[in-house]
Design a protein around this motif. Structure first.
Motif, PDB file in Angstrom:
ATOM      1  N   UNK A 135       0.827  -1.216   0.000  1.00 45.41           N
ATOM      2  CA  UNK A 135       0.000   0.000   0.000  1.00 45.41           C
ATOM      3  C   UNK A 135       0.856   1.259   0.000  1.00 45.41           C
ATOM      4  N   UNK A 136       0.273   2.361  -0.449  1.00 46.29           N
ATOM      5  CA  UNK A 136       1.026   3.604  -0.576  1.00 46.29           C
ATOM      6  C   UNK A 136       1.770   3.938   0.717  1.00 46.29           C
ATOM      7  N   UNK A 137       2.988   4.400   0.568  1.00 45.61           N
ATOM      8  CA  UNK A 137       3.871   4.675   1.701  1.00 45.61           C
ATOM      9  C   UNK A 137       3.227   5.604   2.724  1.00 45.61           C
ATOM     10  N   UNK A 138       2.441   6.581   2.258  1.00 39.48           N
ATOM     11  CA  UNK A 138       1.913   7.589   3.185  1.00 39.48           C
ATOM     12  C   UNK A 138       0.715   7.107   3.989  1.00 39.48           C
ATOM     13  N   UNK A 139       0.234   5.892   3.749  1.00 40.77           N
ATOM     14  CA  UNK A 139      -0.726   5.326   4.695  1.00 40.77           C
ATOM     15  C   UNK A 139      -0.101   5.212   6.079  1.00 40.77           C
ATOM     16  N   UNK A 140       1.210   5.032   6.119  1.00 36.98           N
ATOM     17  CA  UNK A 140       1.915   4.878   7.391  1.00 36.98           C
ATOM     18  C   UNK A 140       2.409   6.206   7.950  1.00 36.98           C
ATOM     19  N   UNK A 141       2.124   7.312   7.248  1.00 37.18           N
ATOM     20  CA  UNK A 141       2.625   8.605   7.724  1.00 37.18           C
ATOM     21  C   UNK A 141       1.845   9.033   8.960  1.00 37.18           C
ATOM     22  N   UNK A 142       2.525   9.439  10.024  1.00 36.78           N
ATOM     23  CA  UNK A 142       1.811   9.835  11.253  1.00 36.78           C
ATOM     24  C   UNK A 142       1.095  11.170  11.065  1.00 36.78           C
ATOM     25  N   UNK A 143      -0.227  11.138  11.090  1.00 36.98           N
ATOM     26  CA  UNK A 143      -1.027  12.351  10.996  1.00 36.98           C
ATOM     27  C   UNK A 143      -1.292  12.893  12.397  1.00 36.98           C
ATOM     28  N   UNK A 144      -1.333  14.212  12.536  1.00 29.97           N
ATOM     29  CA  UNK A 144      -1.564  14.787  13.868  1.00 29.97           C
ATOM     30  C   UNK A 144      -2.951  14.443  14.397  1.00 29.97           C
ATOM     31  N   UNK A 145      -3.043  14.330  15.705  1.00 29.44           N
ATOM     32  CA  UNK A 145      -4.329  14.103  16.373  1.00 29.44           C
ATOM     33  C   UNK A 145      -4.925  15.470  16.741  1.00 29.44           C
ATOM     34  N   UNK A 146      -6.013  15.822  16.079  1.00 26.82           N
ATOM     35  CA  UNK A 146      -6.603  17.151  16.247  1.00 26.82           C
ATOM     36  C   UNK A 146      -8.094  17.015  16.549  1.00 26.82           C
ATOM     37  N   UNK A 147      -8.632  17.909  17.415  1.00 29.91           N
ATOM     38  CA  UNK A 147     -10.085  17.926  17.578  1.00 29.91           C
ATOM     39  C   UNK A 147     -10.752  18.338  16.270  1.00 29.91           C
ATOM     40  N   UNK A 148     -11.838  17.672  15.932  1.00 24.34           N
ATOM     41  CA  UNK A 148     -12.476  17.904  14.642  1.00 24.34           C
ATOM     42  C   UNK A 148     -13.379  19.134  14.684  1.00 24.34           C
ATOM     43  N   UNK A 149     -13.273  19.954  13.645  1.00 20.05           N
ATOM     44  CA  UNK A 149     -14.195  21.074  13.451  1.00 20.05           C
ATOM     45  C   UNK A 149     -15.336  20.578  12.573  1.00 20.05           C
ATOM     46  N   UNK A 150     -16.522  20.442  13.161  1.00 21.45           N
ATOM     47  CA  UNK A 150     -17.622  19.739  12.515  1.00 21.45           C
ATOM     48  C   UNK A 150     -17.992  20.301  11.147  1.00 21.45           C
ATOM     49  N   UNK A 151     -17.822  21.585  10.946  1.00 23.92           N
ATOM     50  CA  UNK A 151     -18.295  22.215   9.718  1.00 23.92           C
ATOM     51  C   UNK A 151     -17.155  22.564   8.754  1.00 23.92           C
ATOM     52  N   UNK A 152     -15.939  22.120   9.033  1.00 24.85           N
ATOM     53  CA  UNK A 152     -14.816  22.453   8.156  1.00 24.85           C
ATOM     54  C   UNK A 152     -14.582  21.346   7.134  1.00 24.85           C
ATOM     55  N   UNK A 153     -14.437  21.749   5.874  1.00 21.98           N
ATOM     56  CA  UNK A 153     -14.152  20.820   4.788  1.00 21.98           C
ATOM     57  C   UNK A 153     -12.829  21.213   4.145  1.00 21.98           C
ATOM     58  N   UNK A 154     -11.937  20.244   4.009  1.00 23.63           N
ATOM     59  CA  UNK A 154     -10.631  20.448   3.380  1.00 23.63           C
ATOM     60  C   UNK A 154     -10.736  20.014   1.922  1.00 23.63           C
TER      61      UNK A 154
END
Length: 356
Positions: free
Chosen positions: A165-184
């Motif tokens: 699987x793609x290498x970045x599946x293993x990239x550590x993503x930051x743990x952040x509180x979710x903003x319910x109405x924000x779309x990236x």
């Protein structure tokens, strides 16, 4: 100390820069060398075991002035001092009209170096001659690890070819509180992508359909983070087109976040805190899933479809190459996935480098 000569796409593209960070940080006791522009000394400044060799330095200019061939000899000398040469990248095997000339470089490296290829997919490709030539070259490599089963299936008789699987599946993503109405939202510019993907014919459709989709999200009370992953490939121009189409150039509900080679953490945080990722960029889809967020892939290349198929992704997918794929209402089947097994298996790209 092991020495590794590293090749990667070095044009300040978020996904490729994270590839570089991943492999260099994985081996802190190895010394990496990368032939690149001096601007990438800033991009990779946090990697003390990576030395960026400026291809436009005074020394290189001096060699070029003495004799142009001395520059290639200098780079060859640098590679020969290393224990291995690694090319880490994604779409590095696209077929171009001058593919025979390009294959000359690949063949030279594979014949004369302990040569490893990690993280790639094969294609888009068009001729059997190109596939056969690359099969011959792959047989001479130490390792070729693709990121999708389709690419691996094209070379069933090549023992050095495998996939993970793609290498970045293993990239550590930051743990952040979710903003319910924000779309990236990751955005591309279709107009400049004819040579590799033939997308310019879909530019107007992509802009108008994406604008309509995002307007509906705004009407639903969401805020948007529009993100460019690579300025050189036109992502920022794509955002400008989209804002004009939406007539939202100064809308306070919309934030623009452009990756500049130094702010990867800010982009990852924005993804991790969003309630939804609308991803045109391949690695917006991968990183969104790695962050545990629901993802709406907007596909511009079969490489994304192949990876989604491999993982059994069952959510809505928009293919910008097919105008009728855009729905007239907000998609209601957007999926997140548990990617823990993909995160573990993605590390298999490095199996043979680990042994080295």
């Amino acid at each position: 100390m092991k020495k590794i000569f590293l090749y990667a796409y070095d044009r300040r593209n978020l996904g490729d820069d994270l590839f570089v960070h991943t492999i260099v940080q994985r081996y802190p006791k190895a010394q990496f060398y990368m032939w690149s522009g001096k601007e990438n000394r800033e991009t990779y400044a946090c990697l003390p075991n990576l030395k960026v060799i400026d291809r436009e330095s005074r020394w290189v200019h001096f060699l070029r002035k003495l004799r142009p061939s001395l520059v290639a000899r200098y780079r060859t000398w640098l590679e020969n001092r290393c224990d291995a040469v690694v090319y880490i990248g994604g779409s590095i095997f696209m077929e171009y009209p001058n593919w025979e000339t390009i294959c000359t470089w690949w063949e030279y490296e594979a014949e004369n170096r302990p040569f490893y290829v990690l993280g790639a997919n094969f294609g888009p490709w068009h001729t059997e001659g190109y596939r056969q030539k690359m099969a011959e070259i792959f047989k001479k490599c130490r390792d070729v690890c693709f990121r999708d089963k389709y690419s691996e299936s094209l070379f069933p008789d090549v023992d050095t070819v495998r996939c993970a699987p793609d290498i970045l599946f293993a990239h550590p993503m930051p743990q952040m509180p979710m903003k319910d109405k924000q779309i990236f939202v990751s955005v591309i510019d279709c107009a400049g992508r004819d040579e590799s993907h033939g997308l310019s014919a879909h530019d107007d459709s992509y802009v108008s359909n994406m604008a309509a989709l995002l307007r509906r999200y705004l009407d639903e009370g969401h805020t948007l983070v529009l993100s460019a992953f690579c300025a050189e490939e036109g992502d920022e121009a794509g955002i400008a087109k989209l804002l004009r189409a939406m007539d939202c150039q100064h809308d306070p509900r919309i934030t623009v976040l452009c990756y500049d080679g130094t702010n990867a953490d800010a982009v990852k945080r924005a993804m991790a805190e969003s309630a939804l990722i609308v991803g045109t960029r391949f690695h917006a889809v991968i990183l969104g899933l790695a962050a545990g967020r629901p993802v709406l892939p907007v596909v511009y290349s079969d490489k994304t479809l192949h990876v989604l198929e491999d993982m059994g992704f069952a959510g809505t997918v928009f293919d910008l190459r097919k105008d009728d794929a855009w729905q007239k209402c907000l998609p209601n089947d957007i999926k997140s996935m548990n990617v823990q097994s993909l995160r573990i298996n993605a590390q298999d790209h490095f199996r043979n480098i680990d042994s080295l």
